[in-house]
Design an enzyme around this catalytic site. Structure first.
Site, PDB file in Angstrom:
ATOM      1  N   CYS A 161      -1.127  11.603  98.781  1.00  0.00           N
ATOM      2  CA  CYS A 161       0.591  12.729  98.705  1.00  0.00           C
ATOM      3  C   CYS A 161       0.925  11.596  97.801  1.00  0.00           C
ATOM      4  O   CYS A 161       1.636  12.206  96.925  1.00  0.00           O
ATOM      5  CB  CYS A 161       1.132  12.351  99.792  1.00  0.00           C
ATOM      6  N   HIS A 212       7.517  14.670  96.187  1.00  0.00           N
ATOM      7  CA  HIS A 212       6.028  15.648  96.939  1.00  0.00           C
ATOM      8  C   HIS A 212       7.048  16.233  98.046  1.00  0.00           C
ATOM      9  O   HIS A 212       7.572  16.063  99.029  1.00  0.00           O
ATOM     10  CB  HIS A 212       5.517  14.115  97.939  1.00  0.00           C
ATOM     11  N   ASN A 214       2.288  21.460 102.576  1.00  0.00           N
ATOM     12  CA  ASN A 214       2.275  20.148 102.186  1.00  0.00           C
ATOM     13  C   ASN A 214       0.568  20.217 100.897  1.00  0.00           C
ATOM     14  O   ASN A 214      -0.539  20.507 101.711  1.00  0.00           O
ATOM     15  CB  ASN A 214       2.001  19.317 103.062  1.00  0.00           C
TER      16      ASN A 214
END
Length: 365
Positions: free
Chosen positions: A143, A291, A321
């Site tokens: 990520c 993020h 996500n």
């Protein structure tokens, strides 16, 4: 340099490129330049999975998921879709916005932890985009991958004389989700986002400051390790043969509470460090773009930095996500909607598996 031909640009740089016949590039001679962010694009799969859809698979509900995460929908690869295909689509949009031809791209950075090929997908993206003069390789940092890729691109420009670099964030974590685990299957989606970073003129630099970190001790809290496929079979003479089955990766394992604590503690710190390097304060930020992991993390970091909610970019509800894709995906939507405009200062931060985390303060356009 928009509107400048490839040949003219090479003359300005004082060097050549690797031609399609494999001949070596001449060394680039102009170094020390800054970077500017001039084009972005994104792509998502067609299949939409809602919270209500997941409630038919595991014991959960739309309310349970949305209250704890802020997520309502996510997109999942299906049919003949591939991660490489998403990356190519996003990159084409970024090139179009930047008015840069594929031939004029010097480097393709494919930031992904879930490539279509074990050896990386960057060269396939480079091939199918027609970037025949570009070097291409993958960056694996989960990520945090896109932030690391963005900083890496600026270093190639500053120290290597590169002119146009595509930074792609793309992941398909749905391939490694345990769809019976309601603690993790609700979180992840697939997507790709791309950014065209170009060498600046004179002293201009769109990367104002950055701060990057890793801590392998945190890997135990978020990982997808290689599976143990059994004990190798001994031969008749007692020697050990190779394992009888092919290796594969386990599903994503995450200690959600520990990852949450890590993020709300470390993310504000790296943003503050990057702002300090840039000589800026939080009041100088036009937009905070983290993020997209959990809305509660985004809200907690914004509160710590005293950034009002109307200056926070979030599209988590629509996509979940998407790992390395989340920042460029959200940035692309914000730019195309007119929210992020030329000259705006954006504080970005990625955090996740590794553990890795980092921030980059950038100016758009």
């Amino acid at each position: 340099m928009r509107g400048v031909s490839s040949l003219e640009r090479r003359r300005k740089l004082g060097g050549g490129k690797r031609e399609s016949n494999g001949m070596r590039r001449e060394p680039k001679k102009i170094v020390g330049r800054g970077s500017k962010l001039i084009g972005c694009g994104s792509a998502v799969p067609k299949l939409l999975i809602s919270n209500d859809d997941l409630a038919k698979i595991v014991e959960t509900s739309d309310d349970w998921i949305s209250v704890r995460t802020g997520i309502r929908n996510r997109r999942i690869l299906s049919g003949g879709e591939t991660l490489t295909g998403l990356a190519i689509e996003a990159s084409k949009k970024a090139l179009e916005m930047a008015q840069v031809e594929a031939d004029d791209v010097d480097l393709v950075l494919m930031c992904t932890s879930t490539p279509d090929d074990l050896f990386g997908s960057g060269p396939q993206v480079q091939r199918d985009l027609g970037c025949k003069n570009a070097l291409a390789f993958d960056i694996t940092a989960a990520c945090s991958g896109f932030v690391l890729g963005l900083v890496t691109a600026t270093r190639f420009i500053k120290g290597g004389g590169f002119q146009n670099i595509l930074v792609i964030g793309a992941d398909a974590l749905s391939r490694y989700v345990d769809w019976t685990d309601r603690g993790s299957c609700i979180l992840f989606g697939d997507a790709a986002g791309a950014l065209l970073v170009q060498a600046g003129d004179g002293d201009e630099d769109g990367l104002l400051g950055f701060d990057l970190h890793s801590d392998g001790y945190g890997q135990k809290h978020l990982n997808a390790t290689v599976k143990d496929n059994g004990t190798p079979r001994p031969s008749s003479n007692g020697s050990v043969l190779v394992p009888p089955t092919l290796s594969s990766y386990s599903c994503i394992h995450m200690n959600g509470k520990e990852v949450f604590r890590f993020a709300v503690r470390c993310v504000p710190q790296v943003i503050e460090a990057a702002l300090q390097e840039a000589g800026l304060t939080g009041s100088c930020i036009d937009w905070l773009l983290l993020h997209q992991a959990n809305q509660r993390i985004i809200d907690a970091v914004a509160a710590r930095l005293e950034i009002p909610s109307d200056r926070v970019i979030s599209n988590l509800a629509n996509y979940g996500n998407t790992s390395a894709a989340s920042i460029p995906l959200a940035l692309d939507e914000a730019v195309r909607s007119g929210k992020v405009q030329k000259g705006h200062v954006v504080a970005t931060a990625g955090f996740g598996a590794g553990l890795t985390w980092g921030s980059a303060i950038v100016r758009w356009g």
